[in-house]
Design a protein around this motif. Structure first.
Motif, mmCIF file in Angstrom:
data_model
loop_
_atom_site.group_PDB
_atom_site.id
_atom_site.type_symbol
_atom_site.label_atom_id
_atom_site.label_comp_id
_atom_site.label_asym_id
_atom_site.label_seq_id
_atom_site.Cartn_x
_atom_site.Cartn_y
_atom_site.Cartn_z
ATOM 1 N N UNK A 1 -12.872 2.224 -23.923
ATOM 2 C CA UNK A 1 -12.627 3.090 -22.766
ATOM 3 C C UNK A 1 -13.699 2.904 -21.706
ATOM 4 N N UNK A 2 -14.850 2.414 -22.133
ATOM 5 C CA UNK A 2 -15.996 2.174 -21.264
ATOM 6 C C UNK A 2 -16.726 0.967 -21.838
ATOM 7 N N UNK A 3 -17.313 0.157 -20.973
ATOM 8 C CA UNK A 3 -18.047 -1.023 -21.431
ATOM 9 C C UNK A 3 -19.527 -0.682 -21.501
ATOM 10 N N UNK A 4 -20.123 -0.925 -22.656
ATOM 11 C CA UNK A 4 -21.553 -0.656 -22.862
ATOM 12 C C UNK A 4 -22.319 -1.976 -22.799
ATOM 13 N N UNK B 1 -20.657 -9.527 -12.968
ATOM 14 C CA UNK B 1 -19.415 -10.055 -13.546
ATOM 15 C C UNK B 1 -18.830 -9.076 -14.562
ATOM 16 N N UNK B 2 -19.689 -8.453 -15.360
ATOM 17 C CA UNK B 2 -19.221 -7.465 -16.341
ATOM 18 C C UNK B 2 -18.590 -6.269 -15.635
ATOM 19 N N UNK B 3 -19.273 -5.763 -14.605
ATOM 20 C CA UNK B 3 -18.747 -4.615 -13.859
ATOM 21 C C UNK B 3 -17.406 -4.966 -13.220
ATOM 22 N N UNK C 1 -15.295 1.918 -16.480
ATOM 23 C CA UNK C 1 -16.676 1.980 -16.019
ATOM 24 C C UNK C 1 -17.607 1.261 -16.981
ATOM 25 N N UNK C 2 -18.831 1.043 -16.513
ATOM 26 C CA UNK C 2 -19.865 0.396 -17.321
ATOM 27 C C UNK C 2 -21.044 1.346 -17.475
ATOM 28 N N UNK C 3 -21.482 1.522 -18.711
ATOM 29 C CA UNK C 3 -22.693 2.279 -19.020
ATOM 30 C C UNK C 3 -23.746 1.293 -19.511
ATOM 31 N N UNK D 1 -27.588 -2.219 -8.765
ATOM 32 C CA UNK D 1 -27.085 -3.180 -7.786
ATOM 33 C C UNK D 1 -25.714 -3.718 -8.188
ATOM 34 N N UNK D 2 -25.512 -3.881 -9.508
ATOM 35 C CA UNK D 2 -24.245 -4.421 -10.006
ATOM 36 C C UNK D 2 -23.104 -3.412 -9.914
ATOM 37 N N UNK D 3 -23.439 -2.122 -9.800
ATOM 38 C CA UNK D 3 -22.402 -1.106 -9.644
ATOM 39 C C UNK D 3 -22.043 -0.360 -10.909
ATOM 40 N N UNK D 4 -23.007 -0.194 -11.827
ATOM 41 C CA UNK D 4 -22.705 0.521 -13.068
ATOM 42 C C UNK D 4 -22.484 2.007 -12.802
#
Length: 403
Positions: free
Chosen positions: A176-179, A205-207, A216-218, A232-235
């Motif tokens: 549900x979210x990328x860690x 790239x991950x974001x 979303x990314x945590x 900066x990547x947008x997490x």
């Protein structure tokens, strides 16, 4: 199941409380009334009714990340132990978690269907880590003690093509979210908490890959450069944030990036280090992190960073989650604001504020009854015996109220 809970209903927006009946029917709060008839009443008069709490950083499958467990225990025992972790979390009054690594889709499905006693969850499945990074389970002897099975893909990745593929794999596995592990950590033997892991372009790239699926990314990030790269990547959220500085905190506030400070793990690991209970490679890091963490979290709060509750339970004992609320007040938060950090603001971080996080008509019936008024005695909230009733999805999982 249809029933009502009578008690002092806490309005987490105003901090006021009023004697009311909270009506529950088929898993939802259907009304909040001054009187009811024709329904079974759970009498919590003079007790306090709150929404179920939300912990945004748990590892429900783990119990200390013990090396000997990975080496010796059958895989089935790992799952049976995890059942107790989940039960302890729910019994503590935490009805929802965002799991920060190792709970897979089957665990979430079991929770959703209520065949196990567990909080509702968003899962990240497997954290992404560089080779030799914070979630690379190769020991210093070269032995890989990573648990692997179908549905739990490896998270090790290096370079943009690799990080894109791994992100897609954890999303395929049900995340549900990328860690992401953007820095080293206290408990790993091959890095330090301040070490930067993943390049800015890899993080971006991950974001981007996560965003293609609306996820979303945590990021686990202690070190300052790793925090900067992540923002900066947008997490969406930064976990720990130990070496955060004022300029970066202001940037987090401007961009609306959440901070999950995980005071509980920082304090308890420091205590264990001082007692000589951590591995030698972790002791210095645990003590050093604790020395700077509180001051920097207070600074972040004063700079307006959105701070929410997360404990890192699983690295430390499960069931102590609400102690985090007391620690949050040490940043300068008022108790009511700390309660919001563990309820409605945490729900907002998950994108579930329309479902959970407050006692309101139409929301999911996640209800906690406490002996004490948490606005006045937040330090008492985590003490044994102060959580008297726990309801998740309209199902009663704990009832210590005397009829």
């Amino acid at each position: 199941m249809r029933f009502a809970v009578k008690g002092e209903v806490l309005d987490i927006h105003s901090g006021e409380h009023e004697r009311r009946y909270v009506l529950v029917d088929r898993g939802r709060i259907t009304a909040i009334e001054s009187s009811v008839t024709g329904v079974e009443v759970i009498d919590a008069s003079d007790k306090f009714i709150l929404p179920g709490f939300i912990d945004l950083h748990t590892h429900l499958m783990e119990d200390g990340f013990r090396t000997e467990s990975k080496l010796e225990d059958p895989l089935s025992l790992y799952f049976y132990r995890a059942l107790e972790n989940m039960r302890a979390t729910l019994q503590a009054g935490v009805t929802t978690v965002r799991d920060a690594g190792l709970a897979d889709l089957g665990v979430k499905m079991a929770s959703d269907s209520h065949i196990i006693q567990a909080p509702r969850m968003q899962i990240s499945v497997t954290p992404l880590s560089i080779t030799g990074g914070h979630f690379d389970f190769h020991t210093r002897s070269g032995l890989n003690i990573e648990r692997r099975y179908r549905g739990l893909p490896s998270g090790i990745c290096d370079g943009i093509p690799s990080v894109r593929k791994r992100t897609r794999e954890v999303l395929r596995a049900g995340a549900d979210v990328v860690k992401v592990m953007a820095t080293g950590g206290v408990m790993s033997s091959t890095d330090r908490p301040s070490d930067t892991q993943f390049t800015p372009s890899e993080l971006a790239a991950i974001v981007e890959e996560a965003s293609f699926r609306g996820k979303n990314v945590m990021v686990h990030a202690h070190g300052l450069q790793g925090i900067k790269n992540s923002i900066k990547a947008g997490v969406h959220s930064v976990e720990h944030g130990t070496y955060l500085d004022k300029r970066t905190a202001r940037l987090m506030a401007e961009r609306g990036v959440y901070l999950v400070p995980t005071f509980l793990v920082t304090r308890l690991n420091n205590d264990k280090a001082l007692r000589g209970e951590l591995a030698e490679y972790s002791r210095r890091d645990a003590i050093e992190v604790a020395e700077v963490h509180r001051e920097n979290m207070e600074m972040a709060y004063n700079e307006g960073v959105r701070m929410v509750m997360g404990t890192d339970s699983g690295v430390v004992e499960h069931g102590m989650n609400l102690l985090e609320l007391s620690y949050l007040t040490e940043t300068g938060m008022e108790p009511l604001e700390a309660i919001r950090a563990g309820t409605i603001h945490a729900a907002e971080c998950m994108g579930w504020e329309d479902r959970i996080g407050s006692i309101e008509k139409g929301k999911i019936a996640d209800i906690v009854v406490t002996e004490v008024n948490p606005v006045e005695e937040i330090d008492e909230l985590s003490r044994p015996g102060n959580v008297l009733l726990v309801v998740r999805d309209g199902i009663i999982y704990r009832d210590e109220l005397v009829s």
